[in-house]
Design a protein around this motif. Structure first.
Motif, PDB file in Angstrom:
ATOM      1  N   GLY A  43       0.817  -1.209   0.000  1.00  0.00           N
ATOM      2  CA  GLY A  43       0.000   0.000   0.000  1.00  0.00           C
ATOM      3  C   GLY A  43       0.849   1.256   0.000  1.00  0.00           C
ATOM      4  N   ASP A  44       0.177   2.398  -0.083  1.00  0.00           N
ATOM      5  CA  ASP A  44       0.876   3.679  -0.052  1.00  0.00           C
ATOM      6  C   ASP A  44       1.477   3.925   1.333  1.00  0.00           C
ATOM      7  N   TYR A  45       2.595   4.656   1.345  1.00  0.00           N
ATOM      8  CA  TYR A  45       3.201   5.035   2.631  1.00  0.00           C
ATOM      9  C   TYR A  45       2.239   5.958   3.379  1.00  0.00           C
ATOM     10  N   PRO A  46       2.038   5.805   4.677  1.00  0.00           N
ATOM     11  CA  PRO A  46       2.690   4.860   5.612  1.00  0.00           C
ATOM     12  C   PRO A  46       1.800   3.673   5.986  1.00  0.00           C
ATOM     13  N   THR A  47       1.082   3.114   5.034  1.00  0.00           N
ATOM     14  CA  THR A  47       0.168   2.003   5.302  1.00  0.00           C
ATOM     15  C   THR A  47       0.846   0.865   6.065  1.00  0.00           C
ATOM     16  N   ASP A  48       2.067   0.565   5.697  1.00  0.00           N
ATOM     17  CA  ASP A  48       2.787  -0.562   6.292  1.00  0.00           C
ATOM     18  C   ASP A  48       3.756  -0.100   7.388  1.00  0.00           C
ATOM     19  N   GLY A  49       3.514   1.088   7.925  1.00  0.00           N
ATOM     20  CA  GLY A  49       4.336   1.592   9.017  1.00  0.00           C
ATOM     21  C   GLY A  49       5.575   2.326   8.538  1.00  0.00           C
ATOM     22  N   PRO A  50       6.440   2.750   9.454  1.00  0.00           N
ATOM     23  CA  PRO A  50       7.674   3.454   9.087  1.00  0.00           C
ATOM     24  C   PRO A  50       8.595   2.558   8.263  1.00  0.00           C
ATOM     25  N   VAL A  51       9.450   3.177   7.478  1.00  0.00           N
ATOM     26  CA  VAL A  51      10.419   2.415   6.680  1.00  0.00           C
ATOM     27  C   VAL A  51      11.366   1.675   7.624  1.00  0.00           C
ATOM     28  N   ARG A  52      11.568   0.399   7.357  1.00  0.00           N
ATOM     29  CA  ARG A  52      12.489  -0.386   8.176  1.00  0.00           C
ATOM     30  C   ARG A  52      13.208  -1.417   7.303  1.00  0.00           C
ATOM     31  N   THR A  53      14.405  -1.758   7.731  1.00  0.00           N
ATOM     32  CA  THR A  53      15.139  -2.855   7.091  1.00  0.00           C
ATOM     33  C   THR A  53      15.317  -3.961   8.118  1.00  0.00           C
ATOM     34  N   TYR A  54      15.711  -5.136   7.651  1.00  0.00           N
ATOM     35  CA  TYR A  54      15.737  -6.292   8.538  1.00  0.00           C
ATOM     36  C   TYR A  54      16.753  -7.290   8.001  1.00  0.00           C
ATOM     37  N   ALA A  55      17.280  -8.098   8.892  1.00  0.00           N
ATOM     38  CA  ALA A  55      18.347  -9.037   8.540  1.00  0.00           C
ATOM     39  C   ALA A  55      17.816 -10.266   7.813  1.00  0.00           C
ATOM     40  N   PHE A  56      16.613 -10.689   8.162  1.00  0.00           N
ATOM     41  CA  PHE A  56      16.054 -11.921   7.597  1.00  0.00           C
ATOM     42  C   PHE A  56      14.623 -11.663   7.116  1.00  0.00           C
ATOM     43  N   PRO A  57      14.053 -12.572   6.330  1.00  0.00           N
ATOM     44  CA  PRO A  57      12.697 -12.356   5.810  1.00  0.00           C
ATOM     45  C   PRO A  57      11.705 -12.059   6.916  1.00  0.00           C
ATOM     46  N   LEU A  58      10.756 -11.177   6.624  1.00  0.00           N
ATOM     47  CA  LEU A  58       9.733 -10.819   7.597  1.00  0.00           C
ATOM     48  C   LEU A  58       8.785 -11.996   7.832  1.00  0.00           C
ATOM     49  N   PRO A  59       8.171 -12.069   9.013  1.00  0.00           N
ATOM     50  CA  PRO A  59       7.168 -13.113   9.261  1.00  0.00           C
ATOM     51  C   PRO A  59       6.059 -13.066   8.210  1.00  0.00           C
ATOM     52  N   GLY A  60       5.661 -14.212   7.747  1.00  0.00           N
ATOM     53  CA  GLY A  60       4.620 -14.284   6.730  1.00  0.00           C
ATOM     54  C   GLY A  60       5.147 -14.374   5.318  1.00  0.00           C
ATOM     55  N   THR A  61       6.466 -14.181   5.139  1.00  0.00           N
ATOM     56  CA  THR A  61       7.057 -14.305   3.805  1.00  0.00           C
ATOM     57  C   THR A  61       7.000 -15.763   3.364  1.00  0.00           C
ATOM     58  N   THR A  62       6.478 -16.017   2.192  1.00  0.00           N
ATOM     59  CA  THR A  62       6.303 -17.390   1.715  1.00  0.00           C
ATOM     60  C   THR A  62       7.580 -17.921   1.078  1.00  0.00           C
ATOM     61  N   TRP A  63       7.663 -19.245   1.015  1.00  0.00           N
ATOM     62  CA  TRP A  63       8.802 -19.874   0.339  1.00  0.00           C
ATOM     63  C   TRP A  63       8.820 -19.502  -1.141  1.00  0.00           C
ATOM     64  N   VAL A  64       7.642 -19.423  -1.762  1.00  0.00           N
ATOM     65  CA  VAL A  64       7.565 -19.039  -3.175  1.00  0.00           C
ATOM     66  C   VAL A  64       8.103 -17.619  -3.361  1.00  0.00           C
ATOM     67  N   GLY A  65       7.754 -16.708  -2.442  1.00  0.00           N
ATOM     68  CA  GLY A  65       8.265 -15.346  -2.538  1.00  0.00           C
ATOM     69  C   GLY A  65       9.772 -15.292  -2.427  1.00  0.00           C
ATOM     70  N   CYS A  66      10.329 -16.046  -1.469  1.00  0.00           N
ATOM     71  CA  CYS A  66      11.789 -16.081  -1.302  1.00  0.00           C
ATOM     72  C   CYS A  66      12.469 -16.680  -2.526  1.00  0.00           C
ATOM     73  N   MET A  67      11.890 -17.739  -3.068  1.00  0.00           N
ATOM     74  CA  MET A  67      12.489 -18.396  -4.232  1.00  0.00           C
ATOM     75  C   MET A  67      12.473 -17.473  -5.438  1.00  0.00           C
ATOM     76  N   ASN A  68      11.387 -16.724  -5.621  1.00  0.00           N
ATOM     77  CA  ASN A  68      11.336 -15.791  -6.746  1.00  0.00           C
ATOM     78  C   ASN A  68      12.331 -14.644  -6.565  1.00  0.00           C
ATOM     79  N   ALA A  69      12.579 -14.240  -5.308  1.00  0.00           N
ATOM     80  CA  ALA A  69      13.594 -13.217  -5.055  1.00  0.00           C
ATOM     81  C   ALA A  69      14.982 -13.747  -5.406  1.00  0.00           C
ATOM     82  N   VAL A  70      15.256 -15.009  -5.075  1.00  0.00           N
ATOM     83  CA  VAL A  70      16.534 -15.633  -5.431  1.00  0.00           C
ATOM     84  C   VAL A  70      16.665 -15.737  -6.949  1.00  0.00           C
ATOM     85  N   LEU A  71      15.594 -16.165  -7.622  1.00  0.00           N
ATOM     86  CA  LEU A  71      15.620 -16.258  -9.084  1.00  0.00           C
ATOM     87  C   LEU A  71      15.853 -14.889  -9.707  1.00  0.00           C
TER      88      LEU A  71
END
Length: 473
Positions: free
Chosen positions: A221-249
């Motif tokens: 969604g548009d900012y700030p729908t998903d809260g303040p901008v943040r970065t993270y070391a590992f995938p966020l909770p709820g990230t699917t295996w398909v999403g991670c695999m497509n990011a790797v591809l």
């Protein structure tokens, strides 16, 4: 349709006095010299690129819009898996590319990835035809992606002043005109401008991302729908295996351009100098494929889109940075069209004088083949609902072979019986086993993830074929 130039029992007659099967270094150099001499007798000379021009050609192909999708990959994977994937892909890219070059130096008559597959798989005609199919499917779909990207840019700059199909036709016609040149040496000249304008687009994006107050839009969604901008070391909770695999591809797709390299090498005056060109490309790629995406992720966080231009807030920022991408979009389409057209063209023309001469028939067939390729790419661009997911499909189905499996097989061919002859050779053997495993992983689970994403696209709302819908970012 004629037979492949080097793939018959008459192979040695192609170069009188030179054995195409000699494998020692001196014989390979002699074969290269004979090939260059033969080419110099043609009206249209192909083997004319210096290693510097080859480096420009490589950079023109690699400094592309896909760099701006890596920010999204980091937003899915997080810093640790994302950076590890990027660095690992870069290391494997260098190793497999050097293996490819050594194999081509053993068989310097190789003209494209189809010839490479032919020799790597024991002079198999099936491997040649299979490689040819994959070459055309991969390249034409990629050209279609660039047609769609060009239409997206024109939509963005003009505020959708015309039907998107009209913009796609404009890009297709521009592509055909720019693709008329027959030699990659001339295309490499275009690549200087392509790399410059793409670098300028990236620089402007980084400046705009740094000075704006907040991102404008993310997939949640548009900012700030998903809260303040943040970065993270590992995938966020709820990230699917398909999403991670497509990011790797998405990452591996950027690091696997080797499908074009045999054609590039075949048009060099001194193919043995290709590692110099490769070193330039690797250094530039290592910087551009990691640093700008990392900076983009820092400023955009979970609001990252692919391409990242779409996350910028003010419309003027999106237009100002995205506009320059039109040049690399067209030029990279020209590179893939040139390689594809040569495969078809030489199958049609064979060894006739028209193949290398300035004849009406020769030029007529060349332009006809080029127009056919761009027209087919245009159709794909209009009927596929999400080119992004189909790029993941390309990465899984084709890059698994052309970036990994082919070169593991070539290594096995090069060092048969010597896999563990010393510490270094043992180490490289283990690395190429890993290369094979990665290729098979992309071909198996990777292909499954790509297909799942496409199924999800078709299950949702999709634009009809040849739609006038606004596709601006």
């Amino acid at each position: 349709m004629s037979q492949p130039l080097y793939h018959s029992d008459e192979e040695k007659k192609v170069q009188p006095g030179v054995s195409a099967y000699d494998t020692d270094g001196a014989s390979s150099i002699d074969t290269i010299t004979a090939l260059v001499v033969e080419d110099s007798q043609h009206d249209i000379k192909l083997r004319t690129m210096s290693w510097q021009k080859a480096a420009w050609l490589l950079c023109g192909d690699q400094v592309c819009l896909a760099i701006m999708a890596q920010t999204w990959s980091l937003s899915v994977l997080g810093w640790v898996p994302g950076i590890i994937t990027m660095v690992g892909a870069g290391i494997l890219f260098w190793i497999t590319s050097m293996t490819m070059h050594k194999f081509i130096m053993k068989y310097p008559q190789i003209r494209d990835i189809c010839d490479f597959g032919y020799y790597a798989f024991g002079k198999s005609r099936i491997a040649y035809e299979f490689s040819g199919f994959m070459l055309l499917a991969n390249n034409i779909l990629l050209i279609g992606f660039h047609v769609l990207t060009g239409a997206k840019i024109l939509n963005t700059l003009s505020d959708h002043s015309q039907c998107t199909v009209v913009f796609s036709v404009i890009v297709m016609l521009m592509g055909i005109i720019m693709s008329v040149t027959r030699t990659l040496r001339h295309v490499s000249f275009m690549c200087m401008f392509s790399a410059f304008f793409m670098a300028l687009a990236i620089l402007l994006f980084l400046v705009f991302a740094g000075i704006e107050d907040a991102p404008g839009y993310g997939y949640s969604g548009d900012y700030p729908t998903d809260g303040p901008v943040r970065t993270y070391a590992f995938p966020l909770p709820g990230t699917t295996w398909v999403g991670c695999m497509n990011a790797v591809l998405n990452i591996t797709f950027l690091w696997v351009p080797q499908i074009l390299f045999p054609t590039f090498i075949s048009e060099m005056e001194r193919p043995q100098d290709f590692p110099k060109s490769l070193a330039v490309l690797t250094a530039i790629s290592a910087f551009l494929f990691i640093c700008p995406p990392a900076i983009g992720f820092h400023y955009l966080g979970q609001y990252s889109t692919a391409p990242a231009f779409g996350s910028l807030g003010p419309k003027s920022y999106r237009k100002g940075s995205f506009a320059f991408v039109i040049v690399p979009t067209l030029v990279i389409g020209v590179i893939y069209a040139n390689v594809s057209a040569k495969f078809i063209y030489f199958r049609i023309m064979g060894k006739s004088r028209h193949a290398h001469s300035n004849t009406v028939i020769g030029w007529g067939v060349w332009i006809g083949v080029m127009a056919f390729i761009w027209a087919l790419a245009f159709i794909f661009a209009e009927v596929i609902p999400s080119m992004g997911d189909f790029l993941s499909l390309l990465g899984a189905a084709f890059d698994s072979f052309f970036g990994f499996i082919f070169f593991a097989v070539a290594y096995a061919h090069l060092y048969k019986g010597q896999y563990f002859a010393g510490a270094y050779r043992s180490f490289m053997t283990v690395i190429h086993v890993i290369v094979m495993v990665v290729g098979l992983f992309l071909l198996g689970p990777g292909l499954y993830a790509a297909c799942e994403a496409i199924i999800a696209d078709y299950a949702g709302s999709t634009s009809p074929a040849f739609s006038c819908a606004n596709v601006s970012i």
